[in-house]
Design a protein around this motif. Sequence first.
Motif, PDB file in Angstrom:
ATOM      1  N   THR A  75       0.837  -1.203   0.000  1.00 28.83           N
ATOM      2  CA  THR A  75       0.000   0.000   0.000  1.00 28.83           C
ATOM      3  C   THR A  75       0.869   1.249   0.000  1.00 28.83           C
ATOM      4  OG1 THR A  75      -1.826  -1.117   1.103  1.00 28.83           O
ATOM      5  CG2 THR A  75      -1.754   1.282   1.303  1.00 28.83           C
ATOM      6  N   TYR A  76       1.925   1.244   0.802  1.00 30.49           N
ATOM      7  CA  TYR A  76       2.839   2.382   0.842  1.00 30.49           C
ATOM      8  C   TYR A  76       3.484   2.590  -0.531  1.00 30.49           C
ATOM      9  CZ  TYR A  76       6.683   5.417   2.109  1.00 30.49           C
ATOM     10  OH  TYR A  76       7.562   6.461   2.153  1.00 30.49           O
ATOM     11  N   CYS A  77       3.887   1.521  -1.176  1.00 26.94           N
ATOM     12  CA  CYS A  77       4.494   1.616  -2.507  1.00 26.94           C
ATOM     13  C   CYS A  77       3.496   2.170  -3.528  1.00 26.94           C
ATOM     14  CB  CYS A  77       5.012   0.257  -2.958  1.00 26.94           C
ATOM     15  SG  CYS A  77       6.460  -0.326  -2.050  1.00 26.94           S
ATOM     16  N   ILE A  78       2.248   1.757  -3.432  1.00 30.65           N
ATOM     17  CA  ILE A  78       1.203   2.275  -4.319  1.00 30.65           C
ATOM     18  C   ILE A  78       1.085   3.788  -4.136  1.00 30.65           C
ATOM     19  CG2 ILE A  78      -1.296   2.340  -4.705  1.00 30.65           C
ATOM     20  CD1 ILE A  78      -1.264  -0.719  -4.014  1.00 30.65           C
ATOM     21  N   LEU A  79       1.051   4.219  -2.892  1.00 33.13           N
ATOM     22  CA  LEU A  79       0.961   5.652  -2.609  1.00 33.13           C
ATOM     23  C   LEU A  79       2.160   6.404  -3.166  1.00 33.13           C
ATOM     24  CD1 LEU A  79      -0.383   5.637   1.046  1.00 33.13           C
ATOM     25  CD2 LEU A  79      -1.483   6.678  -0.941  1.00 33.13           C
ATOM     26  N   GLU A  80       3.362   5.887  -2.912  1.00 33.10           N
ATOM     27  CA  GLU A  80       4.571   6.539  -3.417  1.00 33.10           C
ATOM     28  C   GLU A  80       4.516   6.692  -4.936  1.00 33.10           C
ATOM     29  OE1 GLU A  80       8.228   4.549  -2.394  1.00 33.10           O
ATOM     30  OE2 GLU A  80       8.553   5.919  -0.731  1.00 33.10           O
ATOM     31  N   ARG A  81       4.196   5.608  -5.606  1.00 32.37           N
ATOM     32  CA  ARG A  81       4.184   5.617  -7.070  1.00 32.37           C
ATOM     33  C   ARG A  81       3.103   6.559  -7.602  1.00 32.37           C
ATOM     34  NH1 ARG A  81       6.614   2.786 -10.918  1.00 32.37           N
ATOM     35  NH2 ARG A  81       7.693   1.529  -9.386  1.00 32.37           N
ATOM     36  N   PHE A  82       1.929   6.552  -6.993  1.00 35.68           N
ATOM     37  CA  PHE A  82       0.849   7.439  -7.418  1.00 35.68           C
ATOM     38  C   PHE A  82       1.247   8.904  -7.226  1.00 35.68           C
ATOM     39  CE2 PHE A  82      -3.016   9.890  -6.493  1.00 35.68           C
ATOM     40  CZ  PHE A  82      -3.707   9.695  -7.677  1.00 35.68           C
ATOM     41  N   LEU A  83       1.782   9.227  -6.066  1.00 32.70           N
ATOM     42  CA  LEU A  83       2.164  10.608  -5.778  1.00 32.70           C
ATOM     43  C   LEU A  83       3.309  11.078  -6.677  1.00 32.70           C
ATOM     44  CD1 LEU A  83       1.961  10.413  -1.891  1.00 32.70           C
ATOM     45  CD2 LEU A  83       0.485  11.787  -3.375  1.00 32.70           C
ATOM     46  N   ALA A  84       4.275  10.205  -6.917  1.00 32.92           N
ATOM     47  CA  ALA A  84       5.437  10.594  -7.721  1.00 32.92           C
ATOM     48  C   ALA A  84       5.131  10.618  -9.211  1.00 32.92           C
ATOM     49  CB  ALA A  84       6.595   9.623  -7.456  1.00 32.92           C
ATOM     50  N   ASN A  85       4.491   9.568  -9.724  1.00 26.27           N
ATOM     51  CA  ASN A  85       4.323   9.433 -11.168  1.00 26.27           C
ATOM     52  C   ASN A  85       3.050  10.056 -11.722  1.00 26.27           C
ATOM     53  OD1 ASN A  85       6.711   8.040 -11.113  1.00 26.27           O
ATOM     54  ND2 ASN A  85       5.804   6.039 -11.442  1.00 26.27           N
ATOM     55  N   VAL A  86       1.976  10.049 -10.956  1.00 27.96           N
ATOM     56  CA  VAL A  86       0.711  10.581 -11.456  1.00 27.96           C
ATOM     57  C   VAL A  86       0.531  12.046 -11.052  1.00 27.96           C
ATOM     58  CG1 VAL A  86      -1.799  10.316 -11.434  1.00 27.96           C
ATOM     59  CG2 VAL A  86      -0.333   8.280 -11.467  1.00 27.96           C
ATOM     60  N   LEU A  87       0.772  12.332  -9.776  1.00 32.60           N
ATOM     61  CA  LEU A  87       0.553  13.698  -9.296  1.00 32.60           C
ATOM     62  C   LEU A  87       1.817  14.557  -9.322  1.00 32.60           C
ATOM     63  CD1 LEU A  87      -1.828  13.094  -6.248  1.00 32.60           C
ATOM     64  CD2 LEU A  87      -2.415  13.587  -8.628  1.00 32.60           C
ATOM     65  N   ASP A  88       2.964  13.941  -9.574  1.00 36.47           N
ATOM     66  CA  ASP A  88       4.244  14.650  -9.650  1.00 36.47           C
ATOM     67  C   ASP A  88       4.530  15.445  -8.372  1.00 36.47           C
ATOM     68  OD1 ASP A  88       6.642  15.200 -10.951  1.00 36.47           O
ATOM     69  OD2 ASP A  88       5.866  17.043 -11.854  1.00 36.47           O
ATOM     70  N   GLU A  90       6.657  16.425  -5.338  1.00 34.11           N
ATOM     71  CA  GLU A  90       8.104  16.409  -5.109  1.00 34.11           C
ATOM     72  C   GLU A  90       8.476  15.599  -3.861  1.00 34.11           C
ATOM     73  OE1 GLU A  90      11.633  19.629  -4.415  1.00 34.11           O
ATOM     74  OE2 GLU A  90      10.048  20.113  -5.859  1.00 34.11           O
ATOM     75  N   ASP A  91       7.800  15.853  -2.745  1.00 30.19           N
ATOM     76  CA  ASP A  91       8.076  15.122  -1.512  1.00 30.19           C
ATOM     77  C   ASP A  91       7.126  13.934  -1.406  1.00 30.19           C
ATOM     78  OD1 ASP A  91       8.973  14.303   0.986  1.00 30.19           O
ATOM     79  OD2 ASP A  91       7.799  15.819   2.067  1.00 30.19           O
ATOM     80  N   TYR A  92       7.186  13.040  -2.388  1.00 28.55           N
ATOM     81  CA  TYR A  92       6.266  11.905  -2.423  1.00 28.55           C
ATOM     82  C   TYR A  92       6.449  10.973  -1.233  1.00 28.55           C
ATOM     83  CZ  TYR A  92      10.179   9.266  -4.401  1.00 28.55           C
ATOM     84  OH  TYR A  92      11.391   8.663  -4.605  1.00 28.55           O
ATOM     85  N   ARG A  93       7.662  10.842  -0.739  1.00 27.71           N
ATOM     86  CA  ARG A  93       7.886   9.966   0.423  1.00 27.71           C
ATOM     87  C   ARG A  93       7.203  10.524   1.666  1.00 27.71           C
ATOM     88  NH1 ARG A  93      14.243   8.788  -0.109  1.00 27.71           N
ATOM     89  NH2 ARG A  93      14.135   7.470  -1.940  1.00 27.71           N
ATOM     90  N   GLY A  94       7.389  11.802   1.923  1.00 20.94           N
ATOM     91  CA  GLY A  94       6.767  12.425   3.088  1.00 20.94           C
ATOM     92  C   GLY A  94       5.254  12.364   3.022  1.00 20.94           C
TER      93      GLY A  94
END
Length: 150
Positions: A75-88, A90-94
Amino acid sequence: MNTADQYLKAVFLVQQLEGGPASTGALADRLGVSPASANEMVGKLADRGLLEHEKYKGATLTDDGEARARDALATYCILERFLANVLDVEDYRGEAGQLEAVIDETVAERLDMIIEREPDCPNCFDAEADACSHLVEELDEADAEAEAGD
Protein backbone atom coordinates in the motif's frame (compact mmCIF):
# COMPACT_ATOMS: atom_id res chain seq x y z
CA MET A 1 -3.83 1.10 6.86
CA ASN A 2 -3.85 1.64 10.60
CA THR A 3 -1.17 2.27 13.19
CA ALA A 4 -0.74 -1.45 13.84
CA ASP A 5 0.00 -1.99 10.16
CA GLN A 6 2.57 0.82 10.22
CA TYR A 7 4.33 -0.92 13.11
CA LEU A 8 4.21 -4.27 11.34
CA LYS A 9 5.71 -2.68 8.24
CA ALA A 10 8.43 -1.10 10.37
CA VAL A 11 9.22 -4.44 12.07
CA PHE A 12 9.44 -6.08 8.64
CA LEU A 13 11.88 -3.45 7.35
CA VAL A 14 13.99 -3.34 10.52
CA GLN A 15 14.23 -7.14 10.48
CA GLN A 16 15.62 -6.88 6.94
CA LEU A 17 18.13 -4.22 7.95
CA GLU A 18 19.27 -5.92 11.14
CA GLY A 19 19.11 -9.48 9.84
CA GLY A 20 17.15 -10.56 12.89
CA PRO A 21 14.66 -9.36 15.48
CA ALA A 22 13.70 -5.68 15.44
CA SER A 23 14.65 -3.84 18.61
CA THR A 24 12.08 -1.48 20.05
CA GLY A 25 14.69 1.30 19.87
CA ALA A 26 15.11 0.78 16.13
CA LEU A 27 11.31 0.73 15.70
CA ALA A 28 10.95 3.93 17.72
CA ASP A 29 13.61 5.63 15.55
CA ARG A 30 12.02 4.47 12.30
CA LEU A 31 8.52 5.54 13.33
CA GLY A 32 9.48 8.74 15.14
CA VAL A 33 7.90 7.66 18.43
CA SER A 34 9.23 7.18 21.94
CA PRO A 35 10.74 3.81 22.89
CA ALA A 36 7.96 3.46 25.48
CA SER A 37 5.29 3.88 22.78
CA ALA A 38 7.04 1.37 20.54
CA ASN A 39 7.31 -1.10 23.41
CA GLU A 40 3.61 -0.70 24.24
CA MET A 41 2.52 -1.34 20.65
CA VAL A 42 4.89 -4.30 20.32
CA GLY A 43 3.17 -5.81 23.36
CA LYS A 44 -0.27 -5.28 21.83
CA LEU A 45 0.81 -6.83 18.53
CA ALA A 46 2.31 -9.80 20.37
CA ASP A 47 -0.99 -10.26 22.24
CA ARG A 48 -2.76 -10.37 18.85
CA GLY A 49 -0.36 -13.04 17.60
CA LEU A 50 1.14 -10.82 14.90
CA LEU A 51 4.65 -10.87 16.30
CA GLU A 52 6.74 -12.51 18.96
CA HIS A 53 8.68 -10.34 21.36
CA GLU A 54 11.57 -11.47 23.47
CA LYS A 55 12.73 -8.93 26.03
CA TYR A 56 16.17 -7.49 25.22
CA LYS A 57 16.24 -9.31 21.87
CA GLY A 58 13.46 -7.71 19.87
CA ALA A 59 10.37 -8.44 17.82
CA THR A 60 9.94 -11.02 15.09
CA LEU A 61 6.87 -11.18 12.86
CA THR A 62 4.68 -14.26 12.84
CA ASP A 63 3.41 -15.53 9.49
CA ASP A 64 0.18 -13.54 9.93
CA GLY A 65 2.15 -10.46 10.96
CA GLU A 66 4.43 -10.75 7.96
CA ALA A 67 1.48 -11.07 5.59
CA ARG A 68 -0.06 -7.88 7.02
CA ALA A 69 3.31 -6.11 6.91
CA ARG A 70 3.80 -7.01 3.25
CA ASP A 71 0.28 -5.74 2.46
CA ALA A 72 1.05 -2.50 4.31
CA LEU A 73 4.30 -2.11 2.42
CA ALA A 74 2.54 -2.70 -0.90
CA THR A 75 0.00 0.00 0.00
CA TYR A 76 2.84 2.38 0.84
CA CYS A 77 4.49 1.62 -2.51
CA ILE A 78 1.20 2.28 -4.32
CA LEU A 79 0.96 5.65 -2.61
CA GLU A 80 4.57 6.54 -3.42
CA ARG A 81 4.18 5.62 -7.07
CA PHE A 82 0.85 7.44 -7.42
CA LEU A 83 2.16 10.61 -5.78
CA ALA A 84 5.44 10.59 -7.72
CA ASN A 85 4.32 9.43 -11.17
CA VAL A 86 0.71 10.58 -11.46
CA LEU A 87 0.55 13.70 -9.30
CA ASP A 88 4.24 14.65 -9.65
CA VAL A 89 4.53 15.44 -5.93
CA GLU A 90 8.10 16.41 -5.11
CA ASP A 91 8.08 15.12 -1.51
CA TYR A 92 6.27 11.91 -2.42
CA ARG A 93 7.89 9.97 0.42
CA GLY A 94 6.77 12.43 3.09
CA GLU A 95 3.26 12.61 1.67
CA ALA A 96 3.00 8.83 1.37
CA GLY A 97 4.09 8.50 4.98
CA GLN A 98 1.32 10.85 6.10
CA LEU A 99 -1.34 9.25 3.91
CA GLU A 100 -0.58 5.62 4.70
CA ALA A 101 -2.22 5.87 8.12
CA VAL A 102 -5.55 7.01 6.70
CA ILE A 103 -5.91 5.17 3.39
CA ASP A 104 -8.06 2.08 3.27
CA GLU A 105 -7.68 -1.05 1.19
CA THR A 106 -10.38 -0.04 -1.33
CA VAL A 107 -8.68 3.28 -2.14
CA ALA A 108 -5.29 1.55 -2.40
CA GLU A 109 -6.73 -0.99 -4.84
CA ARG A 110 -8.24 1.79 -6.98
CA LEU A 111 -4.97 3.74 -7.02
CA ASP A 112 -3.18 0.52 -7.96
CA MET A 113 -5.32 0.34 -11.11
CA ILE A 114 -4.03 3.78 -12.17
CA ILE A 115 -0.32 3.19 -11.65
CA GLU A 116 2.06 0.72 -13.19
CA ARG A 117 3.28 -1.12 -10.12
CA GLU A 118 6.12 -3.57 -10.53
CA PRO A 119 5.10 -7.24 -10.28
CA ASP A 120 7.73 -7.90 -7.60
CA CYS A 121 6.19 -5.32 -5.24
CA PRO A 122 6.73 -5.16 -2.28
CA ASN A 123 9.97 -7.14 -2.69
CA CYS A 124 11.33 -4.21 -4.69
CA PHE A 125 11.38 -2.04 -1.56
CA ASP A 126 14.92 -1.25 -0.43
CA ALA A 127 14.81 -1.06 3.37
CA GLU A 128 18.16 0.69 3.59
CA ALA A 129 17.19 3.43 1.11
CA ASP A 130 13.64 3.43 2.54
CA ALA A 131 12.20 3.56 -0.97
CA CYS A 132 11.03 1.41 -3.84
CA SER A 133 14.14 0.66 -5.88
CA HIS A 134 12.20 0.81 -9.16
CA LEU A 135 10.65 4.19 -8.36
CA VAL A 136 14.02 5.69 -7.44
CA GLU A 137 15.50 4.42 -10.73
CA GLU A 138 12.56 5.83 -12.74
CA LEU A 139 12.82 9.24 -11.08
CA ASP A 140 16.61 9.33 -11.56
CA GLU A 141 16.14 8.54 -15.25
CA ALA A 142 13.47 11.25 -15.60
CA ASP A 143 15.76 13.78 -13.89
CA ALA A 144 18.64 12.86 -16.21
CA GLU A 145 16.39 13.26 -19.27
CA ALA A 146 15.17 16.63 -18.03
CA GLU A 147 18.73 17.84 -17.46
CA ALA A 148 19.77 16.63 -20.93
CA GLY A 149 16.88 18.61 -22.43
CA ASP A 150 17.95 21.88 -20.74
